[in-house]
Design an enzyme around this catalytic site. Structure first.
Site, short mmCIF file in Angstrom:
data_model
loop_
_atom_site.label_atom_id
_atom_site.label_comp_id
_atom_site.label_asym_id
_atom_site.label_seq_id
_atom_site.Cartn_x
_atom_site.Cartn_y
_atom_site.Cartn_z
N TYR A 141 -26.34 64.98 12.66
CA TYR A 141 -26.59 65.39 11.27
C TYR A 141 -25.74 64.61 10.27
O TYR A 141 -26.09 64.49 9.12
CB TYR A 141 -26.30 66.89 11.09
CG TYR A 141 -27.46 67.80 11.39
CD1 TYR A 141 -28.19 67.68 12.57
CD2 TYR A 141 -27.80 68.82 10.50
CE1 TYR A 141 -29.23 68.55 12.83
CE2 TYR A 141 -28.85 69.69 10.76
CZ TYR A 141 -29.55 69.55 11.93
OH TYR A 141 -30.58 70.41 12.19
N LYS A 191 -26.80 67.11 27.27
CA LYS A 191 -27.78 66.20 27.88
C LYS A 191 -26.97 65.09 28.55
O LYS A 191 -27.12 63.90 28.24
CB LYS A 191 -28.74 65.68 26.78
CG LYS A 191 -29.90 64.86 27.29
CD LYS A 191 -30.94 65.64 28.07
CE LYS A 191 -31.99 64.72 28.67
NZ LYS A 191 -32.94 65.44 29.58
N ASP A 223 -32.86 70.52 28.08
CA ASP A 223 -34.30 70.75 28.34
C ASP A 223 -34.48 71.96 29.25
O ASP A 223 -35.32 72.83 29.01
CB ASP A 223 -34.98 69.49 28.91
CG ASP A 223 -34.21 68.82 30.05
OD1 ASP A 223 -33.06 69.22 30.32
OD2 ASP A 223 -34.77 67.90 30.67
N ASP A 247 -29.54 73.83 16.60
CA ASP A 247 -30.57 74.09 15.60
C ASP A 247 -31.89 74.42 16.29
O ASP A 247 -32.55 75.40 15.97
CB ASP A 247 -30.74 72.84 14.71
CG ASP A 247 -31.85 73.01 13.70
OD1 ASP A 247 -31.89 74.08 13.05
OD2 ASP A 247 -32.69 72.10 13.56
N ASP A 251 -33.93 78.49 16.94
CA ASP A 251 -35.29 78.91 16.56
C ASP A 251 -36.03 79.46 17.77
O ASP A 251 -36.83 80.40 17.65
CB ASP A 251 -36.09 77.73 15.97
CG ASP A 251 -35.96 77.63 14.46
OD1 ASP A 251 -34.86 77.95 13.93
OD2 ASP A 251 -36.94 77.23 13.80
C1 IPM Z 1 -30.72 75.84 10.05
C2 IPM Z 1 -31.66 74.99 9.25
C3 IPM Z 1 -30.90 73.83 8.61
C4 IPM Z 1 -30.30 72.99 9.74
C5 IPM Z 1 -31.74 72.96 7.67
C6 IPM Z 1 -32.37 73.77 6.54
C7 IPM Z 1 -30.95 71.80 7.10
O1 IPM Z 1 -32.73 74.57 10.03
O2 IPM Z 1 -29.70 76.28 9.50
O3 IPM Z 1 -31.01 76.07 11.23
O4 IPM Z 1 -30.99 72.15 10.32
O5 IPM Z 1 -29.14 73.20 10.04
MG MG Z 2 -32.81 75.46 11.95
#
Ligand code: IPM
Ligand code: MG
Length: 360
Positions: A141, A191, A223, A247, A251
């Site tokens: 990042y 990884k 993975d 990240d 999700d």
């Molecule tokens: C998160 C989000 C952020 C990230 C984005 C909005 C920059 O996806 O906090 O998970 O990738 O960190």
């Molecule tokens: Mg995110």
């Protein structure tokens, strides 16, 4: 106690979920007789509109003065094709870096009353209770060189994944400390069969683990981790990983919790001279512009982030536990927003906030 909190509602559904989170904070303060001072600032798309930049200097100044920062969400489709410096997300990356909040704690719980909200089978998700500890201020990042370059006849895009030993050490220590207060198990995700970054990551995590002989450590490739999170989520207690892997995996974790609207997060840095941790608190979800302003977003991720703020920035464990218990009670009552697929009429954002305050 005096709680001096900066609020950054941001974009999309950010303001509406933050409004409920702030109400819960004020409610807790009233009940336990704390004094709250709130300051509001600009971050993300709204900051670009009003000041020309996603992370204005004034916001940086306010955040450095506040005891803790509560954030909503950033991102608006109108900036999809904007240059990197003029994107709302740059504001979020900027404030994380400016505050130095290197450890992002993302708890993932499958609440018993909410098992049917997940598309996965109940027997798989039942009992899930983990914290993803995501490194937040390093890795791909932030690494340089980066950019899109014209390279002779070709166009080339470059991003750089880079980690130092000390960056890995400090987030690992945080993960092991957290594990001590839980089931005493850290799973480090990397990884290392391909990436040098991961080879250093694994080596340093093993070294840090020696300081915590009472905590078990295992390693899993990212993975395979993506698969095990769905097949056997109960095997995870603390999941320790680098920025981009964290990240992505968080999700996926949202599917176990029933909805991404459920997930809170705490981003923690070093201790201030006062002894308090520097902290930025935000729900894991994004700005969801498609449902913004309709009073139907799930505020529980934002409200859970208030619980984390009380616990980590102010050491108010009883108050934090009361917020968590109220969230659980509201879930059990069935008064939930549409993302959790309630059997009856979905509750509005405001009604969920009301219900949490009442339960507290
Ligand atoms: C998160 C989000 C952020 C990230 C984005 C909005 C920059 O996806 O906090 O998970 O990738 O960190
Ligand atoms: Mg995110």
């Amino acid at each position: 106690m005096h709680l001096n909190v900066l609020v950054l509602p941001g974009d999309g559904i950010g303001p509406e979920v933050t409004r409920e989170a702030v109400r819960v904070l004020q409610h807790v303060a009233q009940k336990w007789r704390h004094q709250v001072t709130l300051t509001e600032g600009l971050l993300g798309g709204i900051a670009i509109h009003q000041t020309g930049t996603p992370f204005p200097e004034e916001t940086a100044r306010l955040a450095s003065k506040a005891d803790a920062t509560l954030m909503g969400a950033v991102g608006l489709p109108e900036f999809d094709n904007a240059p990197p410096e003029k994107r709302p997300e740059k504001g979020l990356l900027g404030i994380r870096k400016a505050l130095g909040v290197y450890a992002n704690l993302r708890p993932v719980r499958a609440y018993a009353s909410q098992l049917d909200s997940s598309p996965l089978k109940n027997h798989l998700v039942e009992g899930t209770d983990m914290i993803i500890v995501r490194e937040l201020t390093g890795g791909i990042y932030y690494g340089t060189p980066r950019g899109i370059f014209e390279d002779g006849a070709e166009t080339r895009a470059v991003n750089t994944m880079t980690y130092t030993r000390s960056e890995i050490e400090r987030v690992s220590r945080m993960a092991f400390h957290l594990a001590r207060a839980r089931r005493k198990k850290v799973t480090s995700v990397d990884k290392s069969n391909v990436l040098e970054n991961s080879q250093l990551w694994r080596r340093v995590v093993i070294e840090v683990a020696r300081e915590f002989p009472d905590v078990a450590l295992d390693h899993i490739l990212v993975d395979n981790c993506a698969m095990q999170l769905i097949l056997n989520p109960r095997r995870f207690d603390i999941v320790l990983t680098e920025n981009m892997f964290g990240d992505i995996l968080s999700d996926e974790g949202a599917v176990l919790a029933g909805s991404i609207g459920m997930l809170p997060s705490a981003s923690i840095g070093d201790r201030r001279p006062s002894g308090a941790w520097v902290g930025l608190y935000e729900p894991v979800h994004g700005s969801a512009p498609d449902i913004a302003g309709q009073n139907k977003a799930n505020p529980l991720g934002a409200i859970g982030s208030v619980g984390a703020l009380l616990e980590y920035s102010f050491g108010l464990k009883e108050e934090a536990a009361a917020v968590d218990a109220a969230i659980e009670a509201v879930l059990r009552s069935g008064k939930v927003t549409a993302d959790l697929r309630p059997s009856g009429v979905p509750a509005t954002t405001g009604q969920v906030g009301d219900a949490v305050c009442a339960a507290i």
